[in-house]
Design a protein around this motif. Structure first.
Motif, PDB file in Angstrom:
ATOM      1  N   LEU A  16       0.826  -1.207   0.000  1.00 32.44           N
ATOM      2  CA  LEU A  16       0.000   0.000   0.000  1.00 32.44           C
ATOM      3  C   LEU A  16       0.864   1.263   0.000  1.00 32.44           C
ATOM      4  O   LEU A  16       0.555   2.235  -0.695  1.00 32.44           O
ATOM      5  N   LEU A  17       1.948   1.231   0.764  1.00 31.50           N
ATOM      6  CA  LEU A  17       2.840   2.393   0.803  1.00 31.50           C
ATOM      7  C   LEU A  17       3.507   2.615  -0.544  1.00 31.50           C
ATOM      8  O   LEU A  17       3.625   3.750  -1.024  1.00 31.50           O
ATOM      9  N   ILE A  18       3.941   1.521  -1.173  1.00 34.12           N
ATOM     10  CA  ILE A  18       4.600   1.641  -2.483  1.00 34.12           C
ATOM     11  C   ILE A  18       3.628   2.178  -3.526  1.00 34.12           C
ATOM     12  O   ILE A  18       3.959   3.078  -4.306  1.00 34.12           O
ATOM     13  N   VAL A  19       2.410   1.635  -3.533  1.00 31.87           N
ATOM     14  CA  VAL A  19       1.412   2.092  -4.505  1.00 31.87           C
ATOM     15  C   VAL A  19       1.068   3.554  -4.271  1.00 31.87           C
ATOM     16  O   VAL A  19       0.949   4.344  -5.221  1.00 31.87           O
ATOM     17  N   SER A  20       0.919   3.942  -3.013  1.00 31.69           N
ATOM     18  CA  SER A  20       0.574   5.335  -2.725  1.00 31.69           C
ATOM     19  C   SER A  20       1.681   6.276  -3.183  1.00 31.69           C
ATOM     20  O   SER A  20       1.402   7.352  -3.736  1.00 31.69           O
ATOM     21  N   PHE A  21       2.928   5.869  -2.990  1.00 30.55           N
ATOM     22  CA  PHE A  21       4.041   6.744  -3.409  1.00 30.55           C
ATOM     23  C   PHE A  21       4.128   6.831  -4.921  1.00 30.55           C
ATOM     24  O   PHE A  21       4.291   7.921  -5.492  1.00 30.55           O
ATOM     25  N   ILE A  22       4.024   5.675  -5.605  1.00 27.55           N
ATOM     26  CA  ILE A  22       4.113   5.679  -7.067  1.00 27.55           C
ATOM     27  C   ILE A  22       2.983   6.516  -7.665  1.00 27.55           C
ATOM     28  O   ILE A  22       3.195   7.316  -8.584  1.00 27.55           O
ATOM     29  N   THR A  23       1.767   6.328  -7.147  1.00 24.52           N
ATOM     30  CA  THR A  23       0.637   7.100  -7.648  1.00 24.52           C
ATOM     31  C   THR A  23       0.841   8.587  -7.407  1.00 24.52           C
ATOM     32  O   THR A  23       0.591   9.424  -8.285  1.00 24.52           O
ATOM     33  N   PHE A  24       1.300   8.928  -6.211  1.00 24.80           N
ATOM     34  CA  PHE A  24       1.526  10.332  -5.871  1.00 24.80           C
ATOM     35  C   PHE A  24       2.598  10.931  -6.771  1.00 24.80           C
ATOM     36  O   PHE A  24       2.472  12.071  -7.240  1.00 24.80           O
ATOM     37  N   PHE A  25       3.652  10.149  -7.027  1.00 25.28           N
ATOM     38  CA  PHE A  25       4.749  10.649  -7.860  1.00 25.28           C
ATOM     39  C   PHE A  25       4.312  10.815  -9.319  1.00 25.28           C
ATOM     40  O   PHE A  25       4.585  11.822  -9.960  1.00 25.28           O
ATOM     41  N   LEU A  26       3.586   9.819  -9.848  1.00 25.15           N
ATOM     42  CA  LEU A  26       3.178   9.866 -11.256  1.00 25.15           C
ATOM     43  C   LEU A  26       2.158  10.967 -11.520  1.00 25.15           C
ATOM     44  O   LEU A  26       2.168  11.583 -12.586  1.00 25.15           O
ATOM     45  N   GLN A  27       1.266  11.213 -10.551  1.00 23.30           N
ATOM     46  CA  GLN A  27       0.241  12.228 -10.800  1.00 23.30           C
ATOM     47  C   GLN A  27       0.840  13.627 -10.848  1.00 23.30           C
ATOM     48  O   GLN A  27       0.204  14.561 -11.351  1.00 23.30           O
ATOM     49  N   SER A  28       2.068  13.783 -10.356  1.00 21.79           N
ATOM     50  CA  SER A  28       2.722  15.087 -10.453  1.00 21.79           C
ATOM     51  C   SER A  28       3.091  15.423 -11.893  1.00 21.79           C
ATOM     52  O   SER A  28       3.377  16.584 -12.211  1.00 21.79           O
ATOM     53  N   PHE A  29       3.101  14.401 -12.772  1.00 25.41           N
ATOM     54  CA  PHE A  29       3.420  14.640 -14.175  1.00 25.41           C
ATOM     55  C   PHE A  29       2.179  14.965 -15.012  1.00 25.41           C
ATOM     56  O   PHE A  29       2.303  15.207 -16.211  1.00 25.41           O
ATOM     57  N   SER A  70       1.062  11.405   6.289  1.00 26.76           N
ATOM     58  CA  SER A  70       0.699  11.671   7.679  1.00 26.76           C
ATOM     59  C   SER A  70      -0.812  11.586   7.868  1.00 26.76           C
ATOM     60  O   SER A  70      -1.299  10.989   8.841  1.00 26.76           O
ATOM     61  N   GLY A  71      -1.555  12.162   6.939  1.00 26.87           N
ATOM     62  CA  GLY A  71      -3.008  12.053   7.022  1.00 26.87           C
ATOM     63  C   GLY A  71      -3.496  10.643   6.792  1.00 26.87           C
ATOM     64  O   GLY A  71      -4.430  10.180   7.458  1.00 26.87           O
ATOM     65  N   LEU A  72      -2.838   9.927   5.866  1.00 30.43           N
ATOM     66  CA  LEU A  72      -3.243   8.556   5.561  1.00 30.43           C
ATOM     67  C   LEU A  72      -3.077   7.653   6.776  1.00 30.43           C
ATOM     68  O   LEU A  72      -3.931   6.801   7.058  1.00 30.43           O
ATOM     69  N   LEU A  73      -1.993   7.809   7.497  1.00 31.09           N
ATOM     70  CA  LEU A  73      -1.760   6.981   8.685  1.00 31.09           C
ATOM     71  C   LEU A  73      -2.781   7.255   9.780  1.00 31.09           C
ATOM     72  O   LEU A  73      -2.965   6.425  10.672  1.00 31.09           O
ATOM     73  N   HIS A  74      -3.435   8.399   9.709  1.00 29.39           N
ATOM     74  CA  HIS A  74      -4.494   8.729  10.664  1.00 29.39           C
ATOM     75  C   HIS A  74      -5.884   8.458  10.086  1.00 29.39           C
ATOM     76  O   HIS A  74      -6.889   8.896  10.654  1.00 29.39           O
TER      77      HIS A  74
END
Length: 313
Positions: A16-29, A70-74
């Motif tokens: 889940l952490l990997i997917v969230s980071f990849i999605t967050f990174f790709l959407q910046s493009f 930080s918000g996701l962990l909460h």
């Protein structure tokens, strides 16, 4: 089995952490500016800068991800930039539509695919070849194109079924079924082709086994040999394929829901991408990942129940 479940759940956390980071990174493009899309072309540079700061869009990508994580962990997935609605609420509102479509697609794929597979395995060379051709064509056709053809024929020309829209089950079960027939048919072709191939190979192989020939010599009927003994031998492979079909239908909803204007997760992802609604894009990606993890876990559990050799105590 308990160890197997615990291991799968522990592996889900880094996934889940990997997917969230990849999605967050790709959407910046994604080209464009969410602040400009929200305020419009008449906005002043000061207004745009203030909104970017409010949305943390002026921060480096890693800093933005840290705030999101930080918000996701909460348990906070954020809120839509455009509607202000909580992302988690949007997901749960649309989840029943997508699940109805996916579960129905999986069920239709299993029922029709199993029937065609048995017919192909027992109907002779001509039937087997004909089924292979039909399965190949069904697997090759894009589901969104099939959907457009179905709408043109059954909704526009014949007016038998609605072309678009979704009616919840609690409002009208009959209209709920009608609203799902065409999108389920469009999504099911590939799954039917896959199940047909798996069942045909499994039944054909089982019917040639020594124990089946022994049962046939003992007077067991052909129908019982096929539907009980032969199908049982291919059940493990079929369960694995069902997981693939379910996940494939999940990804297929992105296009099919837009063709039939269904208010599900797939159409939510497309609309959020078009509007650059980053929190919603991220939330839908996580929802798809969670569903995939749950399906794979259920497949592993079913696999262990059907095949005791792979159980882990």
């Amino acid at each position: 089995m308990t160890t197997l479940i615990i291991r799968r759940l522990l592996l889900a956390i880094p996934l889940l952490l990997i997917v969230s980071f990849i999605t967050f990174f790709l959407q910046s493009f994604i080209p464009g500016d969410p602040a400009l899309s929200l305020l419009g072309p008449s906005a002043t540079p000061e207004q745009l800068a203030a909104l970017r700061a409010e949305l943390n869009l002026d921060q480096p990508i890693l800093a933005q991800y840290g705030i999101y994580l930080s918000g996701l962990l909460h348990g906070d997935l954020g809120q839509s930039i455009f509607t202000g609605q909580q992302v988690i609420d949007s997901i749960f509102e649309r989840l029943p539509v997508s699940l109805s479509l996916i579960v129905a697609t999986t069920a239709v794929s299993v029922l029709i695919g199993t029937l065609l597979g048995v017919v192909s395995a027992t109907g002779g060379p001509f039937i087997a070849r004909l089924t292979d051709i039909a399965s190949l064509v069904g697997a090759a056709l894009p589901n969104f194109w099939v959907g457009l053809v179905l709408v043109s024929v059954f909704a526009v020309s014949l007016t038998w079924l609605p072309a678009t829209g979704y009616v919840p089950f609690e409002i009208s079960p009959e209209m709920w079924v009608q609203s799902l027939i065409l999108p389920v048919a469009a999504l099911s072709l590939g799954g039917i082709a896959t199940v047909t191939k798996v069942v045909r190979d499994g039944v054909a192989n089982a019917m040639s086994m020594e124990y089946v020939r022994t049962l046939r010599a003992a007077g067991v009927s052909r129908g019982l040999l096929i539907w009980k003994h032969s199908l049982r031998s291919s059940s493990v492979t079929l369960v694995t394929v069902l997981g693939v079909i379910f996940v494939g239908a999940l990804s297929g909803t992105v296009l099919v829901e837009n063709v039939f204007v269904l208010p599900g997760l797939g159409s939510l992802a497309v609309s959020a991408t078009a509007r650059q609604d980053l929190p919603v894009i991220q939330g839908v990606a996580l929802a798809f990942t969670v569903i995939t993890i749950i399906v794979n876990l259920l497949v592993d559990i079913s696999y262990g129940l059907l095949n005791p050799k792979v159980r882990v105590s």
